[in-house]
Enzyme design. Structure first.
Site, short mmCIF file in Angstrom:
data_model
loop_
_atom_site.label_atom_id
_atom_site.label_comp_id
_atom_site.label_asym_id
_atom_site.label_seq_id
_atom_site.Cartn_x
_atom_site.Cartn_y
_atom_site.Cartn_z
N HIS A 301 18.04 -31.01 -14.79
CA HIS A 301 19.30 -31.58 -15.27
C HIS A 301 20.21 -30.47 -15.79
O HIS A 301 19.81 -29.75 -16.72
CB HIS A 301 19.03 -32.56 -16.40
N PHE A 454 15.87 -27.96 -19.58
CA PHE A 454 14.46 -27.55 -19.50
C PHE A 454 13.61 -28.63 -18.83
O PHE A 454 12.46 -28.85 -19.21
CB PHE A 454 13.86 -27.23 -20.88
N HIS A 455 14.14 -29.29 -17.80
CA HIS A 455 13.45 -30.40 -17.17
C HIS A 455 13.01 -30.07 -15.74
O HIS A 455 13.07 -30.92 -14.85
CB HIS A 455 14.36 -31.64 -17.16
N THR A 456 12.54 -28.87 -15.50
CA THR A 456 12.09 -28.48 -14.17
C THR A 456 11.00 -29.42 -13.67
O THR A 456 10.02 -29.67 -14.38
CB THR A 456 11.55 -27.05 -14.20
#
Length: 518
Positions: A301, A454-456
């Site tokens: 995101h 930080f939503h890998t």
């Protein structure tokens, strides 16, 4: 049992879990409770090595430090040729030990979308029991929320003035106020759900591992690097570890579960000879099993750092996680779920390029928007066969015109909050940007302000098609005795913070492994 020395290891365990992060701690704790002997392997130190981990308001200081793997997204023209840091926890608890503790499932339709994409049996009705199983929700059990689970979930008991202003300002803009951010619909403003207990972070270590201290079924090995999988034909039989300067091999009687995250899991698979044969040949790695989808489908995101405001006077000390309230809304009519999200920051929030354009000293706060419905799809490329070799991560932020248009509109929505009575009561004056932007100015601001939530995820996607890496039971296609239980299996990114979804995936993975082990 916590151990960090090679001489304490047994030669075999029922289950080996590689990666003691958000997913790994859940799987290991649940399986040990079920009576299986479990080895949980973590490259980093115990979470007690860094006292700030326990402080719910201190997480920002952990980013980029010794408990962070230090990854970054590769520069690209769409983000003004900047590298974007992507913090990932290198410590017991993984990112659950260094993140902002946000507990958002996203919209229920996200999981119906997973089922439609080939992850059969992962619709919202099917996954809801696993979300509930994890929760100890402050409001008690409801049809949608769980109580008595391992993870304490709370909202702020005394919201910061900026958090209160977001709720009041959203009301003035005609947006609903939600009693629960994880209710039947997440469109509107709400106090943030946080996995904390009072002022203390409540990580997966606290919920799933620490209560088993002294349990002989659980061995937690820190300071150990997963080097590769042990393979016998088309079966995974164990794990090769780097430990105490040497190499150890440990066997799994039943299964190996990979929970190294959306970066570490595909990298370990490829270094073990599992992946796209062309990619493996480029690195001089012999192909043990061809799965071309590994490393593809990377999603995240994009976040804007940041829309900052000056305040009339200091707003008091940091509370909760430094935020405390959030807003979800649709960029245009007809979308199945809100695609835009914003959260408050009890201080300034800007990267160096934006911070250089204004004076952000003094009483300053931020409302930072991002795109939860992003459509850019990226990739992970392994650059070396060595265990500590580089990876190139390309999320392809802002490459889709629809994504840029949605985020440009989000800037205007946040600036509209400054015109509400709630924000005027704080003396809010926009600083970055200082006014509404013309289209060309908005494009430039997006490129310089774009960062990450930080939503890998998505790099070992679940499904049944040719690009799928795991099946709906999280088994690696074509390899027996190997499952994945982390964000890499998400076929599409949820419209919310990914921590809760990873815990749900891991709860379900533990059930699959337990049932298979009999």
């Amino acid at each position: 049992m916590l151990c960090d020395a090679a001489d304490t290891l047994e030669t075999a365990y029922d289950v080996i879990v590689a990666g003691a992060g958000t997913g790994g701690c859940v799987v290991a704790g649940r399986l040990a409770q079920a009576g299986l002997s479990v080895l949980l392997v973590e490259a980093g130190p115990p979470d007690t090595a860094e006292p700030a981990i326990a402080d719910a308001g201190a997480w920002v200081g952990l980013l980029g430090g010794p408990c962070d793997w230090g990854y970054a997204y590769a520069p690209s023209p769409a983000v003004a040729d900047r590298a974007i840091a992507i913090p990932r926890g290198r410590v017991l608890g993984g990112s659950s030990s260094i993140n902002a503790m946000l507990w958002n499932r996203g919209h229920p339709s996200d999981y119906d979308g997973w089922a439609a994409a080939g992850a059969t049996g992962w619709d919202f009705a099917a996954v809801l029991p696993y979300f509930k199983r994890a929760e100890d929700w402050e409001g008690g059990e409801t049809p949608l929320r769980g109580a008595g689970g391992p993870l304490r979930i709370e909202t702020s008991a005394d919201p910061h003035p900026v958090a209160a202003a977001l709720l009041a300002g959203a009301t003035e803009l005609g947006m609903p106020i939600l009693a629960d951010a994880n209710g039947p619909d997440n469109a509107g403003a709400a106090l943030a759900n946080l996995n904390k207990r009072g002022a203390r972070r409540w990580s997966v270590v606290d919920g799933y591992v620490r209560p088993l201290a002294g349990d002989p079924n659980l061995t937690v090995l820190t300071g150990a690097t997963a080097l590769g999988l042990l393979l016998a034909g088309t079966a995974c039989t164990g794990l090769r570890l780097g430990l105490d300067g040497g190499i150890r091999e440990v066997r799994a009687r039943h299964e190996v579960v990979l929970a190294l995250g959306a970066i570490g899991t595909p990298a370990l698979l490829m270094r073990s000879g599992i992946g796209d044969p062309a990619d493996l040949a480029r690195l001089g790695i012999a192909t043990r099993h061809a799965l071309p989808g590994i490393g593809r489908n990377l999603q995240d995101h994009p976040l804007l750092m940041g829309i900052n405001f000056s305040a009339r006077a200091p707003l008091g000390p940091v509370r909760d996680n430094g935020g405390g309230a959030q807003l979800n809304w649709r960029s245009r009519a007809g979308l199945r779920a809100p695609d835009l999200h914003a959260f408050v920051v009890q201080g300034s929030h800007a990267g160096p390029e934006i911070a250089a354009t204004a004076d952000l000293s003094g009483p300053v706060f931020a409302v930072s928007p991002g795109l939860m419905g992003s459509t850019g799809i990226g990739s992970l490329r392994l650059e070396s066969a060595e265990p500590d070799g580089a990876v190139t991560l390309r999320p392809n932020f802002l490459t889709e015109p629809a994504d840029r248009a949605a985020l440009a509109g989000a800037i205007d929505t946040i600036l509209a909050l400054a015109e509400t009575a709630a924000f005027r009561d704080l003396g809010a004056v926009p600083l970055t940007p200082a006014r509404r932007l013309r289209p060309a100015e908005a494009e430039a601001f997006l490129a310089r302000a774009c960062s990450t939530f930080f939503h890998t995820c998505g790099t070992c996607a679940m499904g049944t098609g040719p690009a799928a890496v795991v099946d709906p039971a999280l088994n690696l296609h074509g390899v027996a005795g190997l499952r994945i239980a982390d964000a890499s299996v998400m076929p599409t990114i949820p419209t919310g913070n990914t921590q809760a979804a990873v815990v749900m995936i891991a709860e379900r993975a533990a059930a699959f492994v337990r049932d298979a082990a009999g």
